[in-house]
Design an enzyme around this catalytic site. Structure first.
Site, PDB file in Angstrom:
ATOM      1  N   LYS A  84       0.823  -1.189  -0.021  1.00 55.72           N
ATOM      2  CA  LYS A  84       0.018  -0.198   0.042  1.00 55.72           C
ATOM      3  C   LYS A  84       0.805   1.255  -0.183  1.00 55.72           C
ATOM      4  O   LYS A  84       0.500   2.326  -0.602  1.00 55.72           O
ATOM      5  CB  LYS A  84      -0.748  -0.068   1.221  1.00 55.72           C
ATOM      6  CG  LYS A  84      -2.202  -1.011   1.175  1.00 55.72           C
ATOM      7  CD  LYS A  84      -3.256  -0.518   0.120  1.00 55.72           C
ATOM      8  CE  LYS A  84      -4.384  -1.407   0.271  1.00 55.72           C
ATOM      9  NZ  LYS A  84      -5.654  -0.986  -0.493  1.00 55.72           N
ATOM     10  N   SER A 109      -9.076  -0.144   6.443  1.00 55.61           N
ATOM     11  CA  SER A 109      -8.962  -1.221   7.363  1.00 55.61           C
ATOM     12  C   SER A 109      -7.406  -1.426   8.101  1.00 55.61           C
ATOM     13  O   SER A 109      -7.316  -2.456   8.803  1.00 55.61           O
ATOM     14  CB  SER A 109      -9.511  -2.713   6.720  1.00 55.61           C
ATOM     15  OG  SER A 109      -8.444  -2.980   5.721  1.00 55.61           O
ATOM     16  N   GLU A 126      -9.647 -14.138  -4.469  1.00 53.90           N
ATOM     17  CA  GLU A 126     -10.325 -13.573  -3.393  1.00 53.90           C
ATOM     18  C   GLU A 126     -10.934 -14.707  -2.355  1.00 53.90           C
ATOM     19  O   GLU A 126     -10.736 -15.888  -2.683  1.00 53.90           O
ATOM     20  CB  GLU A 126     -11.969 -13.119  -3.795  1.00 53.90           C
ATOM     21  CG  GLU A 126     -11.890 -11.787  -4.919  1.00 53.90           C
ATOM     22  CD  GLU A 126     -13.091 -11.495  -5.343  1.00 53.90           C
ATOM     23  OE1 GLU A 126     -13.369 -10.260  -5.022  1.00 53.90           O
ATOM     24  OE2 GLU A 126     -13.731 -12.167  -5.952  1.00 53.90           O
ATOM     25  N   GLY A 138     -15.864 -13.406   0.545  1.00 49.51           N
ATOM     26  CA  GLY A 138     -15.650 -11.953  -0.421  1.00 49.51           C
ATOM     27  C   GLY A 138     -15.575 -12.092  -1.812  1.00 49.51           C
ATOM     28  O   GLY A 138     -14.766 -11.525  -1.982  1.00 49.51           O
ATOM     29  N   ASP A 195     -16.796 -10.581  -4.317  1.00 49.05           N
ATOM     30  CA  ASP A 195     -17.399  -9.479  -5.026  1.00 49.05           C
ATOM     31  C   ASP A 195     -17.106  -9.145  -6.423  1.00 49.05           C
ATOM     32  O   ASP A 195     -17.701  -8.991  -7.486  1.00 49.05           O
ATOM     33  CB  ASP A 195     -17.529  -8.163  -4.288  1.00 49.05           C
ATOM     34  CG  ASP A 195     -16.203  -7.680  -3.981  1.00 49.05           C
ATOM     35  OD1 ASP A 195     -15.421  -8.620  -3.124  1.00 49.05           O
ATOM     36  OD2 ASP A 195     -15.795  -6.681  -4.356  1.00 49.05           O
ATOM     37  N   SER A 254       1.034  -9.971  -0.755  1.00 50.17           N
ATOM     38  CA  SER A 254       0.655  -8.318  -0.691  1.00 50.17           C
ATOM     39  C   SER A 254       1.018  -7.719   0.718  1.00 50.17           C
ATOM     40  O   SER A 254       1.315  -6.507   0.796  1.00 50.17           O
ATOM     41  CB  SER A 254      -0.661  -8.032  -1.010  1.00 50.17           C
ATOM     42  OG  SER A 254      -1.489  -8.802   0.039  1.00 50.17           O
TER      43      SER A 254
END
Length: 322
Positions: free
Chosen positions: A56, A81, A207, A211, A213, A307
């Protein structure tokens, strides 16, 4: 009128130049044991060794560094989060300004403490009843701050894509690139870099089952909203893919694989015991997909983005203890 996509390979390259010397160029790990288990040559991009312990920081710094002096002086806001919160907090500190971060009240304590440790002010909300985007935008407007969202921003997406760019620069052409999907920023940036360099590369998102989506959205051809996921992969607990990220991923992502929480735990244990590296649940989902056989027709050379590794020793033991 132009059909230029929101993020291009040139944008990712520009982000790479901007973050050079500030973000870490993280190592690429190769394990013969893992190769033998999955039947492919696997290259692991270890973003758990990035500043703040996750990819990030790449996108947060790329976006923050482009603010005008006036915007930067007023300060930065974000909602997250955990990992994006830490990234924006550190980016703000690097630039000599302040950050206010909206975080779910059930965020792991270690991530809250790390965010505060970088000097940010933390405001909490209930992720199961509150709309973080609306709350974050209201907070930024009220205080006159520049808002850097976790993925719905072209400079954030381009910054995240530098992880895949570095990986491919080091390994050469990959037959497949596997990365986790939450809001879709890392996936969109990674896919932009991978397809931009080698259009034949197969791009695979992963995923948590609870979750899915993005998988549902790609199947429907439009963004689908699901109930707030309850999964140990808290960094991937998105209700819907971002509008901007989905516009990229629907063009460039070839498939989505799903993993369950037990498979994620097993991948975290494997990384710790055999690879000697620590992964948080969201960071382990691509490895879980490989180890559990969730990826069909696995090609010969596979790049994987691990990640992040932001997890406390206590939480790791709770999830992965024998």
């Amino acid at each position: 009128m132009t059909n230029r996509p929101p993020v291009t390979l040139d944008d990712v390259r520009d982000a790479a130049a901007r973050i050079k010397g500030v973000a870490h160029r993280t190592p690429v790990l190769h394990s013969r044991t893992l190769d033998a288990l999955v039947g492919a040559e696997v290259f692991l991009k270890c973003e758990n060794f990035q500043r703040v312990g996750a990819f990030k920081f790449r996108g947060a710094y790329n976006a923050a560094s482009r603010l005008s002096p006036e915007q930067a002086a007023r300060g930065i806001a974000a909602y997250s989060s955990g990992n994006h919160a830490q990234a924006v907090a550190l980016a703000a500190r690097e630039m000599g300004t302040t950050a206010v971060i909206l975080m779910p009240e059930d965020t792991p304590k270690s991530k809250m403490e790390a965010t505060a440790g970088y000097g940010a002010e933390i405001v909490t909300y209930d992720r199961y009843t509150g709309d973080r985007t609306a709350l974050g935008e209201a907070l930024a407007a009220e205080r006159g701050l520049a808002l850097i969202p976790p993925y719905e921003h072209p400079h954030v997406i381009a910054g995240q894509g530098t992880a895949a760019l570095e990986l491919i620069e080091e390994t050469g052409q990959l037959d497949a690139l596997v990365a986790p999907v939450g809001g879709g920023g890392l996936m969109a940036g990674s896919a932009t870099a991978a397809k931009g360099l080698h259009p034949a590369t197969r791009v695979i998102g992963v995923e948590p089952e609870a979750g899915d989506d993005t998988r549902r959205s790609l199947a429907a051809g439009e963004r689908v909203t699901i109930p707030v996921p309850r999964t140990i992969a808290d960094g991937q607990a998105a209700e819907a893919p971002g509008e901007l990220t989905f516009s990229v991923n629907r063009r460039l992502v070839d498939e989505i694989a799903l993993v369950d929480d037990d498979e994620i735990r097993a991948a975290m244990r494997f990384a710790f015991e055999r690879l000697k590296t620590v992964l948080e649940p969201s960071g382990a989902t691509p490895l879980a997909a490989l180890l559990s056989g969730r990826l069909e027709r696995l090609p010969r050379r596979v790049g994987v983005i691990l990640s992040g590794g932001n997890i406390s020793a206590r939480r790791f033991a709770e999830l992965c203890g024998g």
